[in-house]
Motif scaffolding. Structure first.
Motif, PDB file in Angstrom:
ATOM      1  N   ARG A 202      -3.270  -9.635 -13.629  1.00 55.78           N
ATOM      2  CA  ARG A 202      -2.982 -11.060 -13.551  1.00 55.78           C
ATOM      3  C   ARG A 202      -1.532 -11.342 -13.964  1.00 55.78           C
ATOM      4  NH1 ARG A 202      -6.760 -14.679 -17.109  1.00 55.78           N
ATOM      5  NH2 ARG A 202      -8.235 -13.154 -16.260  1.00 55.78           N
ATOM      6  N   ALA A 203      -1.065 -10.661 -15.009  1.00 59.30           N
ATOM      7  CA  ALA A 203       0.313 -10.852 -15.464  1.00 59.30           C
ATOM      8  C   ALA A 203       1.314 -10.420 -14.394  1.00 59.30           C
ATOM      9  CB  ALA A 203       0.543 -10.074 -16.757  1.00 59.30           C
ATOM     10  N   ILE A 204       1.010  -9.347 -13.690  1.00 60.46           N
ATOM     11  CA  ILE A 204       1.908  -8.861 -12.631  1.00 60.46           C
ATOM     12  C   ILE A 204       1.956  -9.856 -11.471  1.00 60.46           C
ATOM     13  CG2 ILE A 204       2.230  -7.053 -10.901  1.00 60.46           C
ATOM     14  CD1 ILE A 204       1.006  -5.095 -12.994  1.00 60.46           C
ATOM     15  N   ILE A 205       0.795 -10.390 -11.108  1.00 61.77           N
ATOM     16  CA  ILE A 205       0.748 -11.364 -10.018  1.00 61.77           C
ATOM     17  C   ILE A 205       1.543 -12.618 -10.381  1.00 61.77           C
ATOM     18  CG2 ILE A 205      -0.768 -12.864  -8.659  1.00 61.77           C
ATOM     19  CD1 ILE A 205      -0.908  -9.881  -7.934  1.00 61.77           C
TER      20      ILE A 205
ATOM     21  N   GLU B 106      -5.546  -6.158  -2.159  1.00 59.61           N
ATOM     22  CA  GLU B 106      -4.399  -7.042  -1.996  1.00 59.61           C
ATOM     23  C   GLU B 106      -4.151  -7.884  -3.244  1.00 59.61           C
ATOM     24  OE1 GLU B 106      -6.903  -6.788   0.282  1.00 59.61           O
ATOM     25  OE2 GLU B 106      -5.748  -5.468   1.616  1.00 59.61           O
ATOM     26  N   ASP B 107      -5.113  -7.903  -4.168  1.00 64.84           N
ATOM     27  CA  ASP B 107      -5.006  -8.758  -5.344  1.00 64.84           C
ATOM     28  C   ASP B 107      -4.190  -8.132  -6.468  1.00 64.84           C
ATOM     29  OD1 ASP B 107      -6.454 -10.807  -4.264  1.00 64.84           O
ATOM     30  OD2 ASP B 107      -8.371 -10.019  -4.952  1.00 64.84           O
ATOM     31  N   GLY B 108      -3.749  -6.911  -6.305  1.00 60.32           N
ATOM     32  CA  GLY B 108      -2.995  -6.303  -7.385  1.00 60.32           C
ATOM     33  C   GLY B 108      -2.602  -4.878  -7.078  1.00 60.32           C
ATOM     34  N   PRO B 109      -1.710  -4.310  -7.895  1.00 63.99           N
ATOM     35  CA  PRO B 109      -1.188  -2.972  -7.640  1.00 63.99           C
ATOM     36  C   PRO B 109      -2.088  -1.875  -8.197  1.00 63.99           C
ATOM     37  CG  PRO B 109      -0.163  -3.867  -9.584  1.00 63.99           C
ATOM     38  CD  PRO B 109      -1.092  -4.933  -9.076  1.00 63.99           C
ATOM     39  N   LEU B 110      -1.844  -0.673  -7.745  1.00 62.22           N
ATOM     40  CA  LEU B 110      -2.463   0.496  -8.354  1.00 62.22           C
ATOM     41  C   LEU B 110      -1.763   0.767  -9.681  1.00 62.22           C
ATOM     42  CD1 LEU B 110      -4.442   2.925  -8.049  1.00 62.22           C
ATOM     43  CD2 LEU B 110      -2.499   4.191  -7.071  1.00 62.22           C
ATOM     44  N   ILE B 111      -2.559   0.983 -10.735  1.00 63.16           N
ATOM     45  CA  ILE B 111      -2.018   1.270 -12.067  1.00 63.16           C
ATOM     46  C   ILE B 111      -2.416   2.687 -12.443  1.00 63.16           C
ATOM     47  CG2 ILE B 111      -2.013   0.624 -14.506  1.00 63.16           C
ATOM     48  CD1 ILE B 111      -2.783  -2.218 -13.614  1.00 63.16           C
ATOM     49  N   SER B 112      -1.413   3.534 -12.673  1.00 67.06           N
ATOM     50  CA  SER B 112      -1.675   4.921 -13.064  1.00 67.06           C
ATOM     51  C   SER B 112      -1.702   5.028 -14.584  1.00 67.06           C
ATOM     52  CB  SER B 112      -0.595   5.849 -12.510  1.00 67.06           C
ATOM     53  OG  SER B 112      -0.628   5.867 -11.099  1.00 67.06           O
ATOM     54  N   ILE B 113      -2.750   5.679 -15.093  1.00 66.42           N
ATOM     55  CA  ILE B 113      -2.929   5.844 -16.536  1.00 66.42           C
ATOM     56  C   ILE B 113      -2.719   7.313 -16.867  1.00 66.42           C
ATOM     57  CG2 ILE B 113      -4.506   5.532 -18.470  1.00 66.42           C
ATOM     58  CD1 ILE B 113      -6.082   3.595 -16.582  1.00 66.42           C
TER      59      ILE B 113
END
Length: 757
Positions: A331-334, A223-230
């Motif tokens: 953190r930047a996205i949140i 819940e603290d952040g999104p999935l990031i695809s690399i």
């Protein structure tokens, strides 16, 4: 007799030292002609001794001027009480090419010997000025407090009295003498941290705490952040570098990532084995093997086909992520839920893992993006936008990421683009890579030029793209609208025939732009030669002379000129400016006619062809300073920025264009509080506050004999006025002066050379 007495008194306080220099090590005389000595440094440690009977204790001002064949030179003075320099203390003095640099010294006891290290590298130089001046204590303390107030973060913005009081209190807290504490803080303002020399120390200082405070992987919930695809395209990769690349993802502090690997038909079976091994090792790693080689754009699109993250980013097969990279992105996205693009700073890494050449980037800078892919790595895009613009475009290989960003550009602005001013990506510099030398992949430059040209065509913008001066950079030339707008050039002056005539004559003969009027705003000239010239030049139909019968006030004079100007574009022009290229005004008008652009500034040189103005950076020296000041004319500057059109917070009023409607919208120049200094910076900040982008172009080049007409702030009254103007700027713009979005918090606010903070 009076002159003899004056010279005698000066000799008691001023110690001229050029004639006292004696070569000791790694320095040799190249020639000695016409009274000038030219020297050559043979190493990083050239040394002169200074022949003298010794120096008494007390306060001194060191004055040193060198002319060198390179910019950014640091000199050092060695102080010893043993007469042989064996255990000498070292006092650094960063130099400005061809300018006198000064530093206050305090000798607690008699100094037996002095040494001079003129530079810290091989090269040619001449010593033009070298002097010690004895100071009375109150004057030394006054100058020390003034520098601390403008250049040291502990004292920034304080009055001189407040600085001295804080020094006294802090010295007591640290159980130090006033002298020791004050001189230590003062000395910190003379430390120039160079990227090539001091970056390893910068890493140790700035990243050790960051890594120590990293969150535990298990402490972060989904819940603290999104999935990031690399996205990781591979092709015949060096296995050791490929492993280092994948391992850098596995050790990320933020665990919610997906690594999408698309192998582009590698012929090396070891690559297949390595990728399958990692896929079996971690379920977050997925691999697809393409049957045919399609190059990096198609391979990246193949990886994108199974990306599931809300955000997506790219990783090259021989590069690595900093361990905290994705955590900082999270953190930047949140903190910025509206973000469409998040990007960070980067550095390079050699084959042995040694890091170098950090690129500390500005915040969102769309005109710089047209000149160069300054965003580069690490760039994280919202997946919906990535898909909306059509993923990577075949045919743009080598600049496919720049092309993607340019297709996103219409959707991006300073509100939905987030810059993280930390090193998040390490770009591997190995043989044949673009990281090692930008010219290694010429197809990348060609693809980049095509990407910029296609963007201009897609958006139906009246501009043409051409290759830039530096590798992998681009020049965008904006068309002048029809009908050609009238430009009103405002030139305030008072007397100064010897500078005014070259300025006006050069503008009239070296300006190919066909539609301008030149308004000379005469501020009480009395010089017969000046008055005769004004009468003579008025015969040119483009020139009019207007009298301003009031005390000098740069803001008021130009506001007066703007009120009578007929043009829809205003040009603030100093009376000590001389154009170099005849299309200077065409370049500036093409830029200023763009609806999104406010103030436009030019590239200005001193008469010795060193940089006087490469744009204005907020915060340098307390309020603002000129970028790349004293760099040599041919130098690229920090990541080629001396040759790139870019958005800046401010530009100098010595040569500044803006639309008259914008000038009037923001209330013109501030004649009440800023009669002489910083009125141009204040104007630019008001224009930026009104929603326009300010811009600097290197393609309008002029000479500037800086402040020749009004002189320097060299009297008590002038210094008090300058301090009032500084105080006003600090009060009006506050912390904006310490956080310029066109700069980077990891870069110095003491010097103009983009050295490390």
């Amino acid at each position: 007799m009076k002159g003899v007495v004056v010279n005698l008194l000066k000799s008691l306080f001023r110690l001229e030292l050029i004639s006292c220099l004696k070569p000791v090590a790694d320095v040799e005389l190249e020639n000695h002609a016409a009274g000038e000595q030219c020297w050559r440094s043979l190493s990083e440690y050239p040394l002169f001794s200074v022949r003298n009977d010794g120096f008494r204790s007390g306060w001194y001002m060191l004055e040193l001027q060198l002319t060198t064949d390179k910019s950014g030179v640091d000199a050092a003075l060695l102080l010893d009480t043993s007469a042989d320099l064996a255990g000498a203390g070292r006092i650094s003095l960063p130099l400005r090419n061809g300018r006198i640099a000064k530093r206050i010294l305090y000798f607690p006891g008699r100094v037996s010997a002095l040494g001079l290290c003129p530079m810290e590298s091989p090269g040619r130089f001449s010593v033009d000025h070298f002097r010690l001046v004895r100071l009375v204590p109150w004057f030394a303390r006054d100058r020390l407090a003034r520098r601390l107030s403008s250049m040291h973060p502990m004292f920034r913005g304080l009055s001189k009295a407040e600085v001295l009081n804080r020094i006294k209190t802090a010295a007591e807290d640290y159980s130090q003498s006033w002298h020791q504490f004050a001189l230590d803080r003062y000395g910190e303002t003379f430390i120039r941290r160079k990227h090539d020399r001091d970056y390893q120390r910068w890493i140790e200082k700035n990243e050790s705490d960051l890594l120590a405070s990293a969150p535990c992987v298990t402490a972060v919930s989904e819940e603290d952040g999104p999935l990031i695809s690399i996205l990781l395209p591979t092709y015949n990769a060096d296995i050791s570098l490929l492993r280092a690349c994948i391992e850098s993802v596995l050790v990320q502090h933020y665990p919610y990532w997906q690594l999408c690997i698309a192998d582009d038909a590698s012929t090396d079976p070891a690559v297949h084995e390595c990728l399958l091994e990692y896929q079996a090792r971690d379920s977050r790693i997925q691999v697809t093997f393409r049957e045919t080689n399609g190059h990096i754009a198609l391979a990246s699109n193949s990886a994108m086909e199974f990306a599931q993250g809300e955000f997506v980013t790219c990783l090259d097969q021989d590069d690595t992520l900093a361990p905290h990279a994705l955590e900082r992105v999270r953190r930047a996205i949140i903190e910025n839920p509206q973000a469409l693009l998040i990007y960070g700073d980067e550095d390079k890494m050699d084959a042995c893992g040694q890091r170098f050449e950090p690129h500390f980037k500005p915040a969102w800078n769309p005109d710089l993006l047209l000149s160069q892919n300054y965003v580069c790595h690490l760039a994280v895009l919202r997946t919906d936008l990535f898909k909306q613009v059509g993923t990577f475009r075949p045919g743009t290989e080598g600049s496919q990421d720049h092309d993607l960003l340019l297709r996103c550009l219409p959707h991006l602005n300073e509100r939905n683009v987030v810059h993280i001013p930390e090193i998040l990506y390490h770009w591997r510099a190995v043989e044949g890579s673009t990281a090692l030398a930008g010219s290694n992949k010429t197809y990348a430059a060609q693809s980049g030029l095509r990407a910029v040209a296609d963007y201009l065509e897609r958006e139906a913008l009246p501009a043409q793209a051409a290759p830039g001066v530096a590798p992998n950079t681009y020049k965008v030339r904006w068309s002048i609208p029809e009908p050609i707008p009238l430009v009103s050039l405002l030139v305030p002056t008072r007397d100064g025939y010897e500078i005014l005539k070259p300025c006006i004559d050069a503008i009239l003969t070296r300006t190919e732009y066909p539609n301008f009027e030149l308004l000379i705003l005469d501020n009480q000239s009395k010089c017969p030669a000046t008055l005769a010239y004004l009468a003579e030049v008025s015969a040119d139909p483009r020139v009019t002379v207007h009298r301003w019968e009031h005390p000098f006030n740069y803001s008021a004079i130009n506001n007066f000129g703007a009120g009578i100007a007929k043009g829809e574009i205003l040009g603030l022009i100093n009376n000590d400016i001389e154009p170099i290229n005849s299309d200077w005004l065409c370049e500036m008008v093409g830029q200023v006619c763009r609806p999104v652009i406010g103030c436009v500034g030019a590239k200005l040189y001193y008469p010795n062809d060193t940089i006087q103005h490469g744009g204005v950076i907020l915060g340098i020296g307390g309020v603002a300073g000129h970028a790349h000041k004293y760099f040599l004319r041919h130098e690229y500057g920090y990541f080629s920025r001396l040759h790139l059109t870019q958005n800046l917070s401010a530009v100098t009023g010595a040569c500044l264009l803006l639309r008259k409607s914008v000038f009037e919208q923001v209330g013109g120049l501030n004649e009440e509080h800023l009669a002489v200094a910083y009125n141009d910076v204040d104007l630019c900040l008001k224009v930026r506050e009104a929603g326009y982008r300010n811009l600097w172009t290197p393609y309008a080049e002029l000479y500037h004999h800086e402040s020749v007409s009004r002189g320097a702030d060299d009297t008590a009254a002038k210094r008090r006025r300058a301090q009032r103007e500084t105080d006003y700027m600090r009060k009006r713009w506050g912390t904006q002066l310490d956080s310029d979005p066109a700069y980077n918090p990891n870069l110095t606010l003491i010097y103009e050379d983009f050295s490390l903070a």
